[in-house]
Design a protein around this motif. Structure first.
Motif, mmCIF file in Angstrom:
data_model
loop_
_atom_site.group_PDB
_atom_site.id
_atom_site.type_symbol
_atom_site.label_atom_id
_atom_site.label_comp_id
_atom_site.label_asym_id
_atom_site.label_seq_id
_atom_site.Cartn_x
_atom_site.Cartn_y
_atom_site.Cartn_z
ATOM 1 N N ASN A 158 0.839 -1.199 0.000
ATOM 2 C CA ASN A 158 0.000 0.000 0.000
ATOM 3 C C ASN A 158 0.874 1.250 0.000
ATOM 4 O OD1 ASN A 158 -1.798 2.153 0.599
ATOM 5 N ND2 ASN A 158 -3.180 0.752 1.640
ATOM 6 N N ARG A 159 0.755 2.025 -1.048
ATOM 7 C CA ARG A 159 1.491 3.291 -1.136
ATOM 8 C C ARG A 159 0.525 4.441 -1.492
ATOM 9 N NH1 ARG A 159 4.262 1.245 1.708
ATOM 10 N NH2 ARG A 159 6.512 0.841 1.664
ATOM 11 N N GLY A 160 -0.655 4.388 -0.877
ATOM 12 C CA GLY A 160 -1.608 5.481 -1.049
ATOM 13 C C GLY A 160 -1.319 6.600 -0.064
ATOM 14 N N PHE A 161 -1.583 7.817 -0.457
ATOM 15 C CA PHE A 161 -1.427 8.943 0.466
ATOM 16 C C PHE A 161 -2.655 9.842 0.368
ATOM 17 C CE2 PHE A 161 1.082 9.273 -3.320
ATOM 18 C CZ PHE A 161 1.010 10.577 -3.791
ATOM 19 N N GLY A 162 -3.358 9.959 1.481
ATOM 20 C CA GLY A 162 -4.684 10.563 1.532
ATOM 21 C C GLY A 162 -4.743 12.010 1.094
ATOM 22 N N GLY A 163 -5.785 12.330 0.354
ATOM 23 C CA GLY A 163 -5.987 13.689 -0.116
ATOM 24 C C GLY A 163 -5.302 13.995 -1.425
ATOM 25 N N SER A 164 -4.578 13.029 -1.961
ATOM 26 C CA SER A 164 -3.804 13.284 -3.172
ATOM 27 C C SER A 164 -4.679 13.401 -4.409
ATOM 28 C CB SER A 164 -2.768 12.174 -3.378
ATOM 29 O OG SER A 164 -3.399 10.908 -3.470
ATOM 30 N N THR A 165 -4.176 14.157 -5.352
ATOM 31 C CA THR A 165 -4.799 14.311 -6.669
ATOM 32 C C THR A 165 -3.913 13.631 -7.703
ATOM 33 O OG1 THR A 165 -3.632 16.388 -7.093
ATOM 34 C CG2 THR A 165 -5.789 16.547 -6.001
ATOM 35 N N LEU A 166 -4.377 13.587 -8.926
ATOM 36 C CA LEU A 166 -3.561 12.996 -9.990
ATOM 37 C C LEU A 166 -2.200 13.677 -10.140
ATOM 38 C CD1 LEU A 166 -6.448 12.231 -12.434
ATOM 39 C CD2 LEU A 166 -4.641 10.585 -11.884
ATOM 40 N N PRO A 167 -2.123 15.013 -10.151
ATOM 41 C CA PRO A 167 -0.800 15.645 -10.244
ATOM 42 C C PRO A 167 0.121 15.273 -9.084
ATOM 43 C CG PRO A 167 -2.493 17.228 -10.830
ATOM 44 C CD PRO A 167 -3.200 16.024 -10.296
ATOM 45 N N ASP A 168 -0.452 15.042 -7.891
ATOM 46 C CA ASP A 168 0.375 14.624 -6.759
ATOM 47 C C ASP A 168 0.968 13.245 -7.003
ATOM 48 O OD1 ASP A 168 -0.203 16.930 -5.183
ATOM 49 O OD2 ASP A 168 -2.133 16.052 -4.619
ATOM 50 N N VAL A 169 0.162 12.329 -7.498
ATOM 51 C CA VAL A 169 0.649 10.977 -7.760
ATOM 52 C C VAL A 169 1.682 10.997 -8.885
ATOM 53 C CG1 VAL A 169 0.005 8.619 -8.374
ATOM 54 C CG2 VAL A 169 -1.512 9.978 -6.940
ATOM 55 N N VAL A 170 1.457 11.839 -9.884
ATOM 56 C CA VAL A 170 2.448 12.011 -10.957
ATOM 57 C C VAL A 170 3.763 12.514 -10.368
ATOM 58 C CG1 VAL A 170 3.058 13.350 -13.016
ATOM 59 C CG2 VAL A 170 0.746 12.407 -12.783
ATOM 60 N N HIS A 171 3.671 13.522 -9.517
ATOM 61 C CA HIS A 171 4.858 14.149 -8.930
ATOM 62 C C HIS A 171 5.707 13.148 -8.153
ATOM 63 C CE1 HIS A 171 7.328 17.323 -7.154
ATOM 64 N NE2 HIS A 171 7.136 16.749 -5.974
ATOM 65 N N PHE A 172 5.042 12.250 -7.422
ATOM 66 C CA PHE A 172 5.776 11.319 -6.571
ATOM 67 C C PHE A 172 5.940 9.925 -7.174
ATOM 68 C CE2 PHE A 172 4.311 14.362 -3.254
ATOM 69 C CZ PHE A 172 5.563 14.716 -2.758
ATOM 70 N N ALA A 173 5.556 9.754 -8.422
ATOM 71 C CA ALA A 173 5.665 8.438 -9.048
ATOM 72 C C ALA A 173 7.093 7.911 -9.043
ATOM 73 C CB ALA A 173 5.137 8.488 -10.485
ATOM 74 N N ASP A 174 8.067 8.792 -9.191
ATOM 75 C CA ASP A 174 9.465 8.371 -9.222
ATOM 76 C C ASP A 174 9.960 7.901 -7.857
ATOM 77 O OD1 ASP A 174 9.893 8.862 -11.938
ATOM 78 O OD2 ASP A 174 10.242 10.987 -11.583
ATOM 79 N N ARG A 175 9.179 8.156 -6.823
ATOM 80 C CA ARG A 175 9.588 7.752 -5.475
ATOM 81 C C ARG A 175 8.629 6.742 -4.835
ATOM 82 N NH1 ARG A 175 10.293 13.401 -2.518
ATOM 83 N NH2 ARG A 175 10.770 12.057 -0.722
#
Length: 218
Positions: free
Chosen positions: A72-89
């Motif tokens: 599980n690597r979900g982080f609450g409140g995130s939007t698509l741009p947030d997931v894009v931003h942190f995809a590399d990590r």
């Protein structure tokens, strides 16, 4: 005139430094994942779940899929741009066997985006993942019909359809419709699937998701 210019530039520089020092949203959550990985190596070839609070709060994830290795690597409140931003990590370094995504609902609830923009944001995320992990299967869980966000449901439904149509043209993908099974026979939202906040799900809500998702997991 020179003094005015000097003070203007000084004020601009101070403001820029202050903005640069502001923490990036969800940075602490991502760092927590990284610290966790240092203490205990994450499983290899796991099915990685990522996205917003519906993923983060899936506390029964491991017991719901006992025959699968899940992460599980979900982080609450995130939007698509947030997931894009942190995809590399938070996605790509794990080299997962499969990726399950639930995100987009917070984008719609901002009231500032169209269904097409949500679809385009998803395509950005999908493209970024596929560039680094070209053979990894991806499942997108459709946005759910949250009662507290009833006024946004037309956009939610349209965005779901646009993403479904996009994925239908891609290889190694699945679109999972959870919107429909979270409605009753009369098309009303099943209230028992949601907590008191009318946004996050009860265990019964996750039971619906689990039943529908099981056949799609590798």
């Amino acid at each position: 005139m020179r003094k005015i210019s000097f003070y203007f530039l000084l004020a601009f520089a101070i403001q820029s430094i202050a903005l640069a020092q502001q923490p990036v949203p969800f940075e602490n959550e991502i760092k927590a994942f990284e610290e966790q990985d240092k203490k205990a190596a994450p499983p290899k070839d796991a099915i990685l779940f990522t996205g917003s609070s519906s993923i983060r709060l899936w506390e029964s994830l491991k017991t719901d899929f006992p025959d699968k290795v899940v992460l599980n690597r979900g982080f609450g409140g995130s939007t698509l741009p947030d997931v894009v931003h942190f995809a590399d990590r938070a996605i790509i370094p794990y080299k997962p066997k499969q990726i399950v995504i639930y995100v987009g609902e917070n984008d719609v609830a901002s009231g500032t985006v169209t269904a097409q923009e949500v679809r385009d944001r998803f395509v950005t995320l999908f493209t970024k993942i596929r560039k680094s992990l070209p053979k990894t299967p991806i499942v997108f869980i459709s946005m759910k019909p949250s009662p507290s966000r009833r006024k946004y449901l037309p956009i939610t439904q349209e965005a779901n359809k646009l993403i479904k149509d996009y994925l239908a043209k891609q290889s190694r993908t699945d679109y999972l419709d959870v919107y429909t099974p979270m409605l009753d026979a009369n098309g009303r939202i099943r209230g028992e699937l949601f907590r008191a906040d009318s946004l996050h799900m009860t265990p019964k809500g996750y039971e619906v998701w689990t039943e529908k998702l099981k056949p799609l997991l590798k």
